[in-house]
Design a protein around this motif. Sequence first.
Motif, PDB file in Angstrom:
ATOM      1  N   MET A 297     144.453   4.526  43.024  1.00  0.00           N
ATOM      2  CA  MET A 297     145.441   5.589  42.818  1.00  0.00           C
ATOM      3  C   MET A 297     145.568   5.905  41.332  1.00  0.00           C
ATOM      4  O   MET A 297     145.900   7.022  40.940  1.00  0.00           O
ATOM      5  CB  MET A 297     146.784   5.188  43.418  1.00  0.00           C
ATOM      6  CG  MET A 297     146.720   5.149  44.932  1.00  0.00           C
ATOM      7  SD  MET A 297     148.281   4.743  45.682  1.00  0.00           S
ATOM      8  CE  MET A 297     148.637   6.246  46.520  1.00  0.00           C
ATOM      9  N   THR A 298     145.303   4.907  40.498  1.00  0.00           N
ATOM     10  CA  THR A 298     145.353   5.117  39.052  1.00  0.00           C
ATOM     11  C   THR A 298     144.184   5.973  38.579  1.00  0.00           C
ATOM     12  O   THR A 298     144.347   6.878  37.760  1.00  0.00           O
ATOM     13  CB  THR A 298     145.292   3.736  38.348  1.00  0.00           C
ATOM     14  OG1 THR A 298     146.485   3.037  38.649  1.00  0.00           O
ATOM     15  CG2 THR A 298     145.134   3.867  36.859  1.00  0.00           C
TER      16      THR A 298
ATOM     17  N   LEU B 140     143.879   7.361  50.815  1.00  0.00           N
ATOM     18  CA  LEU B 140     145.222   7.463  50.238  1.00  0.00           C
ATOM     19  C   LEU B 140     145.201   7.976  48.799  1.00  0.00           C
ATOM     20  O   LEU B 140     146.162   8.579  48.344  1.00  0.00           O
ATOM     21  CB  LEU B 140     145.944   6.112  50.317  1.00  0.00           C
ATOM     22  CG  LEU B 140     146.307   5.687  51.747  1.00  0.00           C
ATOM     23  CD1 LEU B 140     146.940   4.315  51.765  1.00  0.00           C
ATOM     24  CD2 LEU B 140     147.256   6.679  52.396  1.00  0.00           C
ATOM     25  N   SER B 141     144.108   7.738  48.085  1.00  0.00           N
ATOM     26  CA  SER B 141     144.051   8.255  46.708  1.00  0.00           C
ATOM     27  C   SER B 141     143.441   9.657  46.682  1.00  0.00           C
ATOM     28  O   SER B 141     143.381  10.283  45.628  1.00  0.00           O
ATOM     29  CB  SER B 141     143.254   7.309  45.814  1.00  0.00           C
ATOM     30  OG  SER B 141     141.927   7.205  46.260  1.00  0.00           O
ATOM     31  N   GLY B 142     142.974  10.127  47.811  1.00  0.00           N
ATOM     32  CA  GLY B 142     142.442  11.490  47.899  1.00  0.00           C
ATOM     33  C   GLY B 142     140.989  11.608  47.491  1.00  0.00           C
ATOM     34  O   GLY B 142     140.456  12.713  47.389  1.00  0.00           O
ATOM     35  N   ALA B 143     140.319  10.481  47.226  1.00  0.00           N
ATOM     36  CA  ALA B 143     138.932  10.540  46.760  1.00  0.00           C
ATOM     37  C   ALA B 143     137.968  10.657  47.937  1.00  0.00           C
ATOM     38  O   ALA B 143     138.274  10.250  49.051  1.00  0.00           O
ATOM     39  CB  ALA B 143     138.617   9.284  45.954  1.00  0.00           C
ATOM     40  N   GLU B 144     136.801  11.222  47.626  1.00  0.00           N
ATOM     41  CA  GLU B 144     135.749  11.377  48.645  1.00  0.00           C
ATOM     42  C   GLU B 144     134.640  10.362  48.369  1.00  0.00           C
ATOM     43  O   GLU B 144     134.181  10.258  47.228  1.00  0.00           O
ATOM     44  CB  GLU B 144     135.133  12.777  48.553  1.00  0.00           C
ATOM     45  CG  GLU B 144     136.067  13.903  48.927  1.00  0.00           C
ATOM     46  CD  GLU B 144     136.375  13.946  50.413  1.00  0.00           C
ATOM     47  OE1 GLU B 144     135.607  13.344  51.194  1.00  0.00           O
ATOM     48  OE2 GLU B 144     137.390  14.562  50.776  1.00  0.00           O
TER      49      GLU B 144
ATOM     50  N   ASP C   2     148.409   0.012  32.113  1.00  0.00           N
ATOM     51  CA  ASP C   2     149.643   0.775  31.925  1.00  0.00           C
ATOM     52  C   ASP C   2     149.944   1.640  33.136  1.00  0.00           C
ATOM     53  O   ASP C   2     151.072   1.728  33.602  1.00  0.00           O
ATOM     54  CB  ASP C   2     149.418   1.710  30.729  1.00  0.00           C
ATOM     55  CG  ASP C   2     150.473   1.522  29.692  1.00  0.00           C
ATOM     56  OD1 ASP C   2     150.965   0.389  29.587  1.00  0.00           O
ATOM     57  OD2 ASP C   2     150.802   2.536  29.017  1.00  0.00           O
ATOM     58  N   ARG C   3     148.899   2.270  33.657  1.00  0.00           N
ATOM     59  CA  ARG C   3     149.061   3.167  34.813  1.00  0.00           C
ATOM     60  C   ARG C   3     149.127   2.377  36.119  1.00  0.00           C
ATOM     61  O   ARG C   3     149.883   2.718  37.013  1.00  0.00           O
ATOM     62  CB  ARG C   3     147.955   4.220  34.820  1.00  0.00           C
ATOM     63  CG  ARG C   3     148.151   5.236  33.703  1.00  0.00           C
ATOM     64  CD  ARG C   3     147.123   6.330  33.727  1.00  0.00           C
ATOM     65  NE  ARG C   3     145.875   5.908  33.103  1.00  0.00           N
ATOM     66  CZ  ARG C   3     144.690   6.448  33.385  1.00  0.00           C
ATOM     67  NH1 ARG C   3     144.604   7.415  34.291  1.00  0.00           N
ATOM     68  NH2 ARG C   3     143.612   6.054  32.787  1.00  0.00           N
ATOM     69  N   VAL C   4     148.332   1.298  36.188  1.00  0.00           N
ATOM     70  CA  VAL C   4     148.380   0.457  37.406  1.00  0.00           C
ATOM     71  C   VAL C   4     149.797  -0.107  37.555  1.00  0.00           C
ATOM     72  O   VAL C   4     150.349  -0.172  38.660  1.00  0.00           O
ATOM     73  CB  VAL C   4     147.338  -0.686  37.338  1.00  0.00           C
ATOM     74  CG1 VAL C   4     147.520  -1.655  38.500  1.00  0.00           C
ATOM     75  CG2 VAL C   4     145.916  -0.134  37.341  1.00  0.00           C
TER      76      VAL C   4
END
Length: 387
Positions: free
Chosen positions: A105-106, A130-134, A253-255
């Motif tokens: 997600m990050t 869930l993260s929207g990646a293909e 930081d983002r995680v």
Amino acid sequence: MKRLSTRTDSFTDSVIRRMTRISNQYGAINLSQGFPDFDPPKEITDRLSEVAFQGPHQYALTWGAQNFREALARKQEHFSGMHIDPDEEIVVTCGSTEAMMASMMTVCNPGDNVVIISPYYETYGADMLLSGAEPISVPLNPPAFDFDANVLEDAVKQPGVKALILCNPSNPCGKVFTREELQIIADLAVRYDIYVVTDEVYEHILYAPHKHTYIATLPGMRERTIMCNSLSKTYSVTGWRLGYVIASPEITDRVKKVHDFLTVGAAAPLMEAATVGLHFDDSYYLGLQQHYTHMKDLFIRGLRDIGLTFTEPQGAYYVLVDIGEFGYEDDLEFCVRLAEKVGVGAVPGSSFFKEDINHLIRFHFAKNDETLTAALDRLADIRQKMK
Ligand code: GLN
């Protein structure tokens, strides 16, 4: 809504965990979901009893208790040789499953592409959804489970590729990537400027002469590797859900933000108790390898005696068995029937492959001798009961 694999869409939970329920329903010996039936090291459970009375029982810092992160940094530094800052470069999560989800997600925005090496651990499909990646899949070719560097490059250079997911040692095929193979992946990651999200939970479950190389230690990889890991397999505490991410501060930081709102934090008393394990010396890890080598040898000798065709793992604790001779079109149906008729639980291979594969099933052997011997006794009748 985008689709995962047909398997995942049609069930309420992962196929692996569904197979545990089916095994329980039929009283089968559960060699599906990979977890030990032996105890964690006594030092850890003794410490857990003390912690029950002494605490901590309240929230730890959201990204993990200080002493736990310090012990983690020390232990991972010892094995990888990387310097790890416990304050800036580690986020403790609820299992590596959360580590992987928070990392994906990050790193990914909806519509980004992610290269996935197939076969792969089932959860990555859900991480991508869930993260929207293909996913763009690159096959490992049996029986050696090697990959074609040109096919990999064609995948990595596609527009919009953000990351590659690497499970090493691999669940389910047991491959341990060599330094040379990792160098190929690393060179591509640097050249095409992508992240490598790793799942290294089997880093200490290796069979001689195979050795684990941390891709983060290869030139140019430290800042682009997001290592997801856990204590589950190394200390036989799968139910404690203690995982972690090691990455550069820009990533952690983002995680930390994703993790904070997803789960708040891992269980404080369990972090405190598990810290004892992180201080074990090398003899513990050597003992773990010997233990698993013994179980692997016992299990594959048994499979060989029964006359089944299977892959011998280089690491991790799974075996893929070829069920082609049984003539089933649906490997899930085979596994349900196997639990019911033979009394042994397995995972259908199709839950691990992007390709259309339905002639493999996965057993794990993280079980004590009695359990494995009992499972092999039951499997001895597999041809009478399954054909
Ligand atoms: N990693 C184990 C497996 O592949 C357990 C998975 C899980 O349920 N978290 O079976």
